[in-house]
Design an enzyme around this catalytic site. Sequence first.
Site, mmCIF file in Angstrom:
data_model
loop_
_atom_site.group_PDB
_atom_site.id
_atom_site.type_symbol
_atom_site.label_atom_id
_atom_site.label_comp_id
_atom_site.label_asym_id
_atom_site.label_seq_id
_atom_site.Cartn_x
_atom_site.Cartn_y
_atom_site.Cartn_z
ATOM 1 N N ASP A 63 0.818 -1.214 0.000
ATOM 2 C CA ASP A 63 0.000 0.000 0.000
ATOM 3 C C ASP A 63 0.852 1.265 0.000
ATOM 4 O OD1 ASP A 63 1.000 -0.429 2.541
ATOM 5 O OD2 ASP A 63 -0.927 -0.630 3.517
ATOM 6 N N ASN A 130 -7.586 -2.338 14.291
ATOM 7 C CA ASN A 130 -8.984 -2.653 13.975
ATOM 8 C C ASN A 130 -9.105 -3.874 13.066
ATOM 9 O OD1 ASN A 130 -8.056 -1.655 11.576
ATOM 10 N ND2 ASN A 130 -9.497 0.055 11.426
ATOM 11 N N HIS A 132 -7.267 -4.421 10.297
ATOM 12 C CA HIS A 132 -7.008 -4.204 8.867
ATOM 13 C C HIS A 132 -5.706 -4.876 8.437
ATOM 14 C CE1 HIS A 132 -4.863 -0.131 9.769
ATOM 15 N NE2 HIS A 132 -3.956 -0.884 9.186
ATOM 16 N N GLU A 137 -9.612 -1.689 5.217
ATOM 17 C CA GLU A 137 -10.264 -1.296 6.463
ATOM 18 C C GLU A 137 -11.571 -2.084 6.658
ATOM 19 O OE1 GLU A 137 -8.742 0.430 8.586
ATOM 20 O OE2 GLU A 137 -8.234 2.459 7.963
HETATM 21 C C1 GLP Z 1 -0.502 0.587 8.604
HETATM 22 C C2 GLP Z 1 -0.145 -0.284 7.402
HETATM 23 C C3 GLP Z 1 -0.380 -1.745 7.676
HETATM 24 C C4 GLP Z 1 0.219 -2.120 9.008
HETATM 25 C C5 GLP Z 1 -0.442 -1.342 10.101
HETATM 26 C C6 GLP Z 1 0.038 -1.712 11.487
HETATM 27 O O1 GLP Z 1 -1.824 0.938 8.641
HETATM 28 N N1 GLP Z 1 -0.864 0.092 6.226
HETATM 29 O O2 GLP Z 1 0.170 -2.517 6.616
HETATM 30 O O3 GLP Z 1 0.058 -3.504 9.231
HETATM 31 O O4 GLP Z 1 -0.179 0.024 9.866
HETATM 32 O O5 GLP Z 1 1.217 -1.037 11.766
HETATM 33 P P1 GLP Z 1 2.158 -1.339 12.983
HETATM 34 O O6 GLP Z 1 2.949 -2.552 12.591
HETATM 35 O O7 GLP Z 1 3.038 -0.121 13.090
HETATM 36 O O8 GLP Z 1 1.315 -1.560 14.167
#
Ligand code: GLP
Length: 235
Positions: A63, A130, A132, A137
């Site tokens: 992404d 959440n 995702h 989402e």
């Molecule tokens: C972002 C990314 C996700 C990732 C998420 C959790 O939203 N788009 O790919 O998994 O954050 O991030 P973290 O690993 O910092 O908790």
Amino acid sequence: MKIISVAHYDALSQAAADHIAAQIILKPNCVLGLATGSSPVGAYRRLVERGLDFSQVRSVNLDEYVGLGPDHDQSYAWFMRKNLFDHVNIDQSNTHIPSGLAGEEECARYDELIRALGGIDMQLLGLGVNGHIGFNEPDEVFCKGTHKVALTESTIQANKRFFARLEDVPASAYTMGVGDILQAKRVLMVASGTSKAQAIRDAFAGPITPKVPASILQLHPDFTLIADEEALSLL
Ligand code: GLP
């Protein structure tokens, strides 16, 4: 699904790096699906330390924020260079991330690119608080291909720590869809800390629902979750 329970973040990073390294050794020209966020950073550091040969590896990232170019220090393109690509011998022209500056035609181009590469051999994932994955989402339906998504308030709040001001956090992103993720031959998720415990419980001990996007991974034939004890505390 397979769950690998580890004591802490460092063990999680080691274990994830082991899996990714094995994939690269088994298939030097593999297509790696890569993720951003704090969860995979330790695994990337371990991979760099191992001095693996990335010369033939191709990569596709999940992404990118809409509106951020690759030279913005909060773009995922920047994140990948700083945390991995600048430190291994990957050919940067073999690394792919949706362009945050492109229009919505970028979505079809990205899905076609993944197809042209022959699909993803191993997809690495983090997990949003959440539930995702990528930026898929919670929704009423699962979105199959790459698409533009409006970020939820909870995701904007979770990601604001990386930006100077709340209003600087982009409100939308381009993300691979759950169809792209499910088509990967192997999927590896890393999750650490108590903030992920509820999402893990909802995703893997509850029903498969687009309201918890990661829950669809229950259907994947080769899915491994590597998580620390805190993240698994509600499972
Ligand atoms: C972002 C990314 C996700 C990732 C998420 C959790 O939203 N788009 O790919 O998994 O954050 O991030 P973290 O690993 O910092 O908790």
